[in-house]
Design an enzyme around this catalytic site. Structure first.
Site, PDB file in Angstrom:
ATOM      1  N   ARG A  27     -15.742 -12.875  15.880  1.00 46.49           N
ATOM      2  CA  ARG A  27     -16.967 -13.189  16.613  1.00 46.49           C
ATOM      3  C   ARG A  27     -17.829 -14.109  15.767  1.00 46.49           C
ATOM      4  O   ARG A  27     -18.860 -13.716  15.268  1.00 46.49           O
ATOM      5  CB  ARG A  27     -17.692 -11.881  16.910  1.00 46.49           C
ATOM      6  CG  ARG A  27     -18.738 -11.964  17.996  1.00 46.49           C
ATOM      7  CD  ARG A  27     -19.284 -10.600  18.237  1.00 46.49           C
ATOM      8  NE  ARG A  27     -19.705  -9.973  16.974  1.00 46.49           N
ATOM      9  CZ  ARG A  27     -19.926  -8.669  16.829  1.00 46.49           C
ATOM     10  NH1 ARG A  27     -19.782  -7.864  17.819  1.00 46.49           N
ATOM     11  NH2 ARG A  27     -20.306  -8.192  15.654  1.00 46.49           N
ATOM     12  N   LYS A  57      -4.817   2.411   9.151  1.00 51.08           N
ATOM     13  CA  LYS A  57      -5.398   3.724   9.360  1.00 51.08           C
ATOM     14  C   LYS A  57      -6.881   3.557   9.675  1.00 51.08           C
ATOM     15  O   LYS A  57      -7.465   2.546   9.297  1.00 51.08           O
ATOM     16  CB  LYS A  57      -5.210   4.585   8.113  1.00 51.08           C
ATOM     17  CG  LYS A  57      -6.020   4.050   6.923  1.00 51.08           C
ATOM     18  CD  LYS A  57      -6.332   5.096   5.904  1.00 51.08           C
ATOM     19  CE  LYS A  57      -7.443   4.558   5.041  1.00 51.08           C
ATOM     20  NZ  LYS A  57      -7.911   5.387   4.002  1.00 51.08           N
ATOM     21  N   HIS A  93      -1.020   1.381   2.921  1.00 52.98           N
ATOM     22  CA  HIS A  93      -0.725   0.444   1.840  1.00 52.98           C
ATOM     23  C   HIS A  93      -0.163   1.141   0.604  1.00 52.98           C
ATOM     24  O   HIS A  93       0.454   0.514  -0.235  1.00 52.98           O
ATOM     25  CB  HIS A  93      -1.946  -0.399   1.480  1.00 52.98           C
ATOM     26  CG  HIS A  93      -3.050   0.393   0.847  1.00 52.98           C
ATOM     27  ND1 HIS A  93      -4.040   0.979   1.590  1.00 52.98           N
ATOM     28  CD2 HIS A  93      -3.295   0.699  -0.422  1.00 52.98           C
ATOM     29  CE1 HIS A  93      -4.847   1.622   0.777  1.00 52.98           C
ATOM     30  NE2 HIS A  93      -4.434   1.467  -0.452  1.00 52.98           N
ATOM     31  N   LYS A 112       3.258   0.225  -2.549  1.00 52.23           N
ATOM     32  CA  LYS A 112       3.093   0.134  -4.002  1.00 52.23           C
ATOM     33  C   LYS A 112       4.419   0.350  -4.715  1.00 52.23           C
ATOM     34  O   LYS A 112       5.225   1.180  -4.335  1.00 52.23           O
ATOM     35  CB  LYS A 112       2.081   1.182  -4.470  1.00 52.23           C
ATOM     36  CG  LYS A 112       0.669   0.790  -4.145  1.00 52.23           C
ATOM     37  CD  LYS A 112      -0.311   1.712  -4.839  1.00 52.23           C
ATOM     38  CE  LYS A 112      -1.733   1.282  -4.575  1.00 52.23           C
ATOM     39  NZ  LYS A 112      -2.086   0.029  -5.235  1.00 52.23           N
ATOM     40  N   GLU A 155     -11.553   8.962  -6.519  1.00 52.94           N
ATOM     41  CA  GLU A 155     -12.260   7.692  -6.511  1.00 52.94           C
ATOM     42  C   GLU A 155     -13.566   7.864  -7.267  1.00 52.94           C
ATOM     43  O   GLU A 155     -14.199   8.915  -7.181  1.00 52.94           O
ATOM     44  CB  GLU A 155     -12.558   7.250  -5.075  1.00 52.94           C
ATOM     45  CG  GLU A 155     -11.327   6.843  -4.308  1.00 52.94           C
ATOM     46  CD  GLU A 155     -11.660   6.482  -2.865  1.00 52.94           C
ATOM     47  OE1 GLU A 155     -11.644   5.297  -2.546  1.00 52.94           O
ATOM     48  OE2 GLU A 155     -11.956   7.398  -2.086  1.00 52.94           O
ATOM     49  N   ASP A 203      -9.616  10.923   5.969  1.00 53.65           N
ATOM     50  CA  ASP A 203      -9.554   9.563   5.430  1.00 53.65           C
ATOM     51  C   ASP A 203      -8.373   9.407   4.478  1.00 53.65           C
ATOM     52  O   ASP A 203      -7.766   8.340   4.413  1.00 53.65           O
ATOM     53  CB  ASP A 203     -10.875   9.258   4.697  1.00 53.65           C
ATOM     54  CG  ASP A 203     -10.988   7.791   4.320  1.00 53.65           C
ATOM     55  OD1 ASP A 203     -10.547   6.948   5.120  1.00 53.65           O
ATOM     56  OD2 ASP A 203     -11.503   7.493   3.225  1.00 53.65           O
ATOM     57  N   HIS A 225      -2.383   9.114   3.157  1.00 55.36           N
ATOM     58  CA  HIS A 225      -1.828   8.832   1.824  1.00 55.36           C
ATOM     59  C   HIS A 225      -1.207  10.059   1.172  1.00 55.36           C
ATOM     60  O   HIS A 225      -0.061  10.038   0.738  1.00 55.36           O
ATOM     61  CB  HIS A 225      -2.915   8.303   0.895  1.00 55.36           C
ATOM     62  CG  HIS A 225      -3.619   7.089   1.401  1.00 55.36           C
ATOM     63  ND1 HIS A 225      -2.972   6.110   2.097  1.00 55.36           N
ATOM     64  CD2 HIS A 225      -4.901   6.695   1.310  1.00 55.36           C
ATOM     65  CE1 HIS A 225      -3.834   5.162   2.419  1.00 55.36           C
ATOM     66  NE2 HIS A 225      -5.012   5.494   1.957  1.00 55.36           N
ATOM     67  N   LYS A 260     -14.647  11.542  -3.616  1.00 56.30           N
ATOM     68  CA  LYS A 260     -15.410  10.372  -4.042  1.00 56.30           C
ATOM     69  C   LYS A 260     -16.393  10.792  -5.131  1.00 56.30           C
ATOM     70  O   LYS A 260     -16.716  11.954  -5.273  1.00 56.30           O
ATOM     71  CB  LYS A 260     -16.162   9.787  -2.848  1.00 56.30           C
ATOM     72  CG  LYS A 260     -15.215   9.154  -1.831  1.00 56.30           C
ATOM     73  CD  LYS A 260     -15.959   8.335  -0.819  1.00 56.30           C
ATOM     74  CE  LYS A 260     -15.007   7.658   0.142  1.00 56.30           C
ATOM     75  NZ  LYS A 260     -14.176   6.617  -0.487  1.00 56.30           N
TER      76      LYS A 260
END
Lengths: 511, 304
Positions: free
Chosen positions: A61, A173, A203, A207, A241, A260, A265, A363
């Site tokens: 957009r 995802k 992803h 790896k 993380e 998430d 994963h 996190k």
């Protein structure tokens, strides 16, 4: 089709090369596009893995011309590509760059897109083969997919010479937020694209280390004999993380750490760690084994004791004061979304019965790291004095997925000196000891696999559904219980997570 | 870190390697191969530089053997480099006098145990790599016929003495052409009836490519001479017209096929480090190279 006489199985210098095609990228203005996808496309071109005439169409957009998108791509490549910048590679890539402006709801924009790719077929010989990469929020999937169908882009008639061009769609995802929505998403895709044309990107599976896990398990004799309940005490799979949610409040709140990260994963890593040996590395065999092991996963009988969750509170992270989750922009004060989740799973089969698999993610933890740690049982008898082996822990095999990809083997060794004293030492294999210099980035590998049409590294709908079947009851339990426990940012997570392992007489590996 | 050892012994070099390893925190761990470079003083700089670059993909212990004055008394000088932007260690060995005839006795104690050995001749071309003392140590022997004054004769000599495990960088240079040609033939519907490879005059890569195409496709490919650089064109004749890959500037190729638009693809000539890195990727014999080498007829190129 006649086999190509220039291709010889023994000739391993000739790489796999994609055939002529167009990659249509939705969501080119996103972070993923500029940090990963566009640089990966350039790297593929630079390695000579893209076909002559390969073309890239951006859709967003923005009131842009082709040159604007080319400039964005150029900057992204310069900033993030892993291979050196070569003007001639860029030149031939940029000749095939097009941009189509528009909203997803705009019929005309999609008709324009259809014209653009048809023109590319004529001008650059892309043969009517299109891959659509949907790097857009999941709520936009149905609209884009419907538009692809409406504009006739989703299917291709055979050409005059009887050749059947292909269409593929790539989605990122999350694949739904529970079993029900995952099924809806799939039904929606299924109505437009056949299952073999849908590529779900996780992803992590691109790896090198994750693929090396398969090599390590199935190419060696050393590990497989001990890869079972007789020798393994438990397995810890961690994705930590150090960052907070950043600007992703809109996406993250209501989703949380488990949906998430664990659903995709961590459960994929669990499947690869625990599955039986596949018949071959063909997609069918690999997926069959993954599905078998996912179907055998058991959730804790006592959810309160077998799961833990937390929310980061304000604290110090790596020497910097940071906000708590509830203070982040756009997060409602009463939210029950977790930023840390830990669960204890078991696998009901002969190999793994009673061996707990502990999964955790969070996190604002002290470091960023992802690893699979297989912790072995203690030796049944130690012919040493108790004090000699006080510092001896359990043997462990740790597969470090990121950063610093590699494998560590921990075992006991005698401390030099006149006394018999045994202490843990590490034997280290570091992929990053510079194999990585030239090893492809995960997205490079996955994009190439999409363009070639090679599916082993992409999870199938059945795996997605099995993962939700594991996670849904846990999410239901959480939804009906207290809010997540607060943990200060920069620490290793809530105390309930430590208690979760403590009850089993175990402890998390230090982050 | 640099260590210079003059008039030394292999035992001292070993000690120095162990010491630098300890001081540098173990840069020799993770070494996947030993790379012996056979070169002379004029070639050593470029050879070691290329090997160090390739070493980033394949951590290795580089042992460069440089022969000096053969009439001098036997003497061994060594220069050890560690941690200079590359993993692994590099040892430059200068051999004087009769010792240079026995380079293998110097190299053997310096090899990382239990790790494969590759020998690379840079600037020099042995007739039969596999019977050279330093070739005997290696499972993979890398030569470069492009260094020869008469490359085509050099290929013929390599062909006569070929043993599995031999390989030549002029074959490595053909890889990007070969992969593009294979991809082109993937898309080809009509049979190929013949063809032409055009390249500059002394170009062993073009000779190998011609032989490869002829033998694999089972039709005659002619070898023509052009002004270069390198290979400039491969033309495949089909019953529907010619399929042509043309690369006049050594950088970008144009693919032309009947009834289709021209397509451009980057096809640059590759650096020596890049070639070496490809060569080190696999250490098993390259059977296709052996077969292709046997097909190089030695017929001189025709002038077009």
């Amino acid at each position: 089709m006649i086999p190509n006489p220039l291709r010889d199985r023994r000739d391993r210098r000739i790489p796999r090369l994609a055939g002529p095609c167009v990659l249509v990228l939705f969501g080119v203005t996103g972070d993923l596009a500029s940090k990963k996808l566009l640089p990966a496309i350039y790297d593929l071109a630079n390695r000579g893995l893209l076909p002559p005439g390969f073309s890239l169409v951006g859709f967003a957009r923005r009131n842009w011309a082709d040159e604007d998108f080319a400039r964005l791509t150029h900057d992204a490549v310069k900033a993030h590509a892993r291979t050196p910048f070569r003007e001639e590679v860029w030149q031939q890539l940029s000749e095939g760059i097009r941009f189509v402006p528009g909203e997803f709801s705009d019929d005309e924009a999609f008709d324009n897109l259809a014209r653009t790719v048809a023109e590319l077929d004529l001008a650059r010989g892309t043969g009517g083969n299109y891959a659509f990469y949907l790097s857009v929020p999941p709520n936009a999937f149905p609209l884009v997919v419907q538009q692809l169908k409406r504009s006739g882009l989703s299917s291709a008639p055979p050409t005059e010479s009887g050749h059947q061009p292909w269409r593929r769609v790539v989605i990122e995802k999350p694949f739904g937020h529970d079993l029900e929505s995952a099924r809806q998403l799939n039904a929606m895709l299924d109505a437009v694209f056949p299952p073999y044309a849908v590529f779900r990107i996780d992803h992590y599976l691109g790896k090198e280390t994750v693929q090396n896990l398969l090599a390590m398990r199935f190419a060696n004799t050393l590990f497989e004999p001990i890869w079972n309940r007789r020798y393994v005490d438990h397995v810890q799979i961690t994705m930590a993380e150090d960052i907070g949610i950043g600007g992703r409040a809109g996406y993250y709140d209501g989703i949380g750490a488990a949906r998430d990260v664990i659903q995709n994963h961590l459960l994929q890593l669990l499947a690869l760690t625990a599955m039986e040996e596949p018949l071959s590395f063909a997609a069918e065999s690999l997926r069959a084994e993954k599905e078998k092991v996912l179907a055998a996963v058991q959730i804790p009988a006592d959810m309160g004791a077998g799961t833990a969750r937390g929310q980061y509170a304000a604290g110090w992270q790596g020497g910097i004061p940071v906000r708590g989750y509830l203070e982040e922009d756009g997060i409602p004060l009463d939210t029950a979304t977790e930023t840390y989740a830990a669960i204890r799973l078991t696998i009901d089969n002969r190999r793994w019965a009673d061996v707990p698999f502990y999964l955790r993610t969070g996190k604002r933890l002290p470091t960023r790291m992802t690893e699979i740690a297989v912790i072995f049982q203690r030796a049944p008898h130690l012919p040493f004095d108790k004090t000699d082996t006080k510092e001896l822990g359990q043997n462990a095999l740790v597969i470090r997925v990121q950063p610093d990809e590699g494998v560590t083997l921990r075992f006991g060794s005698k401390v030099p000196g006149s006394a018999m004293e045994v202490r843990d030492v590490n034997m280290d294999f570091a992929y990053g000891e510079s194999f990585t210099e030239s090893s492809p980035e995960a997205y490079e590998r996955l994009l190439l696999d999409v363009l070639i049409g090679d599916p082993p590294l992409f999870p199938r709908q059945e795996e997605v559904e099995l993962s939700w079947k594991i996670l849904d009851p846990i999410e239901d339990f959480w939804a009906n219980h207290d809010k997540p426990e607060q943990y200060p940012a920069g620490t290793a997570g809530p105390s309930s997570a430590d208690e979760l392992l403590g009850r089993d007489g175990r402890a998390w590996r230090r982050l | 870190m640099l260590t210079d050892l003059t008039d030394t012994t292999t035992a001292s070099i070993r000690a120095a390697l162990a010491l630098t390893r300890d001081q540098m925190g173990g840069p020799a761990t993770g070494v996947v191969l030993n790379l012996i470079i056979v070169t002379d003083e004029s070639g050593q700089h470029d050879a070691v530089r290329a090997a160090s670059q390739a070493g980033r993909e394949h951590p290795c212990r580089i042992l460069a053997v440089i022969s000096r004055d053969v009439r001098a008394a036997s003497r061994l000088d060594a220069e050890i480099r560690s941690g200079e932007g590359t993993p692994g260690q590099t040892v430059l060995l200068r051999l004087y006098g009769p010792m240079s005839e026995h380079a293998d006795s110097v190299i053997m104690p310096l090899l990382v145990p239990d790790t494969p050995v590759v020998t690379w001749w840079y600037g020099l071309l042995p007739d039969v790599p596999s019977i050279e003392p330093l070739g005997l140590l290696a499972q993979r022997r890398v030569t470069d016929a492009a260094h020869a004054k008469a490359p085509i004769e050099a290929l013929a000599a390599l062909s006569a003495g070929y043993q599995p495990g031999d390989t030549d960088l002029s074959w490595t240079r053909a890889t990007s052409w070969r992969s593009l040609l294979a991809a082109t033939v993937d898309q080809e519907q009509s049979p190929i009836v013949g063809g032409v490879v055009s390249a500059e005059e002394h170009n062993p890569t073009a000779d190998l490519l011609t032989a490869w195409l002829s033998s694999k496709l089972g039709v005659h490919f002619a070898r023509e001479t052009s002004g270069g650089p390198g290979i400039t064109e491969v033309r495949m004749q089909t019953t529907e017209g010619d399929v042509v890959i043309c690369r006049p500037d050594g950088r970008v190729a144009t693919l032309t096929r009947p009834g289709q638009p021209d397509r451009h693809v980057a096809l640059h000539r590759r650096e020596i480090a890049d070639l070496l890195a490809e060569e080190l990727r696999r250490l098993d014999p390259d059977e296709i190279y052996g077969e292709t080498l046997a097909c190089v007829t030695g017929a001189p190129a025709t002038i077009s």
